[in-house]
Write an enzyme that holds these catalytic residues in place. Structure first.
Site, short mmCIF file in Angstrom:
data_model
loop_
_atom_site.label_atom_id
_atom_site.label_comp_id
_atom_site.label_asym_id
_atom_site.label_seq_id
_atom_site.Cartn_x
_atom_site.Cartn_y
_atom_site.Cartn_z
CE LYS A 46 53.51 49.13 -38.58
NZ LYS A 46 54.87 48.81 -39.10
CB SER A 263 57.90 51.78 -28.72
OG SER A 263 56.66 52.27 -29.17
#
Ligand code: PMP
Length: 304
Positions: A46, A263
Site C-alpha cells: 500500500k 493475504s
C-alpha cells in the site's frame, strides 16, 4: 554523504521479484515468482498507492500542512499514510475497524496518527462510511484521499508494479495472480500487463467466504464497496480458504524464508492452484502484500 536518502518516499517500489523454489518443488516446467511488496518502506504494497495519493494531494494543493489526512483502511494503507505524513510533517487520522489487529493499531500510534475505531461488524466498508462523514462535515479541516475512488491508487500500480513485473520477468510473465482490497493493485497491474501482452492471464484470488481471516482482502461478492474492481480484467477467479492461506504463509516462512502475511499466503495458494493446470513453460507472478511482523501476535507461527 552522496549515497544518503533524503526522502523515504523515494524508497517505495522497485521491490525484488523472488522465485519460489520450495513450495513449487512438485511443479514441472512451471515457475512461480513473488513480488516482494513487503519490502516497501512501511512494509506493505500500500506504500505505492499512499505515496501517489499524498503527492498528488500536495501538488494539487488539496493537502496542505493545516489539514489532516483522513481515510478508511483495513490497516495497511493507514500505516503507509501515517509513516509518510510523519516523514513529511503532516497530520493523519485513520479510520479502522475496531477488530484490526494489535500490530496495525500499534504501528499507527507509533507513527503518531490519530486512530478512529469503527464498527467491527461492518469491517472496512464501515470505516469508509465514517471517514466520508467526518471529511464531508469539515472539508476545510480534512484532506480525504479516499483510496477506494482515487485514480492515483490504480495508476500507481499501472505506472510501477506492472512495468516492474514485465521487466523483472524478462517479458516472460504469462499469469498474474492477486487478491483485492481496493483492487488498486489488481486493476492497475493487470491493465498494464495486458497492454504489454494481451495474452497474459490475470487471475483474481478471492477468499471463499465473506467471513474470512485474510485481513485486508475483500470478498467482493458480498461487499457493496468494490473500489477499482473491473470484471473485464478478470480472466479467472480462484477461491482460497483461510486455513489454506494460513498454511501457505507458514510454509513461505519455514520453507522459503519469506516472512509475510496471510493475504500473501492467499495469493501464493491461488498461484499454486493456477500452476497445477498451467501449460509447461508458464511463468506465474503473484504479490507478497505485507510483512509477517504485521501478524506477529498470531499464534499460527508457533504451530509445529
Ligand atoms: N493485502 C493486504 C494485507 C492489504 O491490507 C491490502 C489492502 N487492503 C491488499 C492486500 C490489497 O491491496 P489493494 O487495495 O491494492 O487491492
Amino acid at each position: 554523504m552522496s549515497e544518503a536518502i533524503g526522502n523515504i518516499l523515494d524508497l517505495v517500489g522497485n521491490t525484488p521479484l523472488i522465485e519460489l523454489k520450495s513450495v513449487t518443488a512438485h511443479l514441472k516446467n512451471v515457475k512461480i515468482y513473488a513480488k516482494a511488496e513487503y519490502m516497501n518502506p512501511s512494509g506493505s504494497v500500500k506504500d505505492r498507492a499512499a505515496r501517489a495519493m499524498i503527492l498528488h494531494g500536495i501538488k494539487s494543493k488539496a493537502f496542505t500542512k493545516d489539514k489532516i489526512l483522513i481515510d478508511a483502511t483495513s490497516g495497511n494503507t493507514g500505516i503507509s499514510y501515517a509513516m509518510m505524513c510523519a516523514h513529511l510533517g503532516y497530520k493523519a487520522a485513520i479510520c479502522v475497524p475496531k477488530n484490526a489487529n494489535l500490530e496495525r493499531k500499534r504501528l499507527l500510534k507509533a507513527f503518531g496518527a490519530q486512530i478512529i475505531e469503527t464498527d467491527p461488524l461492518l469491517s472496512s466498508d464501515g470505516a469508509v462510511g465514517v471517514a466520508k462523514e467526518i471529511a464531508l462535515s469539515e472539508p476545510e479541516k480534512y484532506f480525504y484521499p479516499n483510496q477506494y475512488a482515487n485514480e492515483e491508487n490504480p495508476k500507481a500500480h499501472y505506472n510501477s508494479t506492472g512495468i516492474e513485473i514485465w521487466r523483472q520477468s524478462g517479458k516472460k510473465v504469462t499469469h498474474f495472480v492477486a487478491g483485492a482490497g481496493t483492487a488498486g493493485t489488481f486493476t492497475g497491474t493487470s491493465s498494464r500487463l495486458k497492454e504489454f501482452n494481451k495474452n497474459i492471464k490475470t487471475i483474481l484470488m478471492q477468499p471463499d467466504s465473506p467471513f474470512h481471516a485474510l485481513e485486508g482482502m475483500k470478498h467482493l461478492a458480498s461487499s457493496p464497496i468494490k473500489g477499482f474492481h473491473d470484471e473485464s480484467l478478470v480472466d479467472e477467479v480462484v477461491e482460497v480458504n483461510s486455513e489454506e492461506a494460513h498454511e501457505t504463509a507458514l510454509r513461505l516462512a519455514r520453507d522459503e524464508g519469506l516472512f509475510v502475511g496471510f493475504s500473501s499466503g492467499g495469493n501464493v495458494s491461488a498461484a499454486l492452484k493456477v500452476a497445477q493446470k498451467a501449460q509447461a513453460g508458464s511463468v506465474i507472478v503473484t504479490i507478497l502484500c505485507d510483512n509477517g511482523f504485521r501478524y506477529l501476535t498470531d499464534d499460527l507461527w508457533e504451530k509445529r
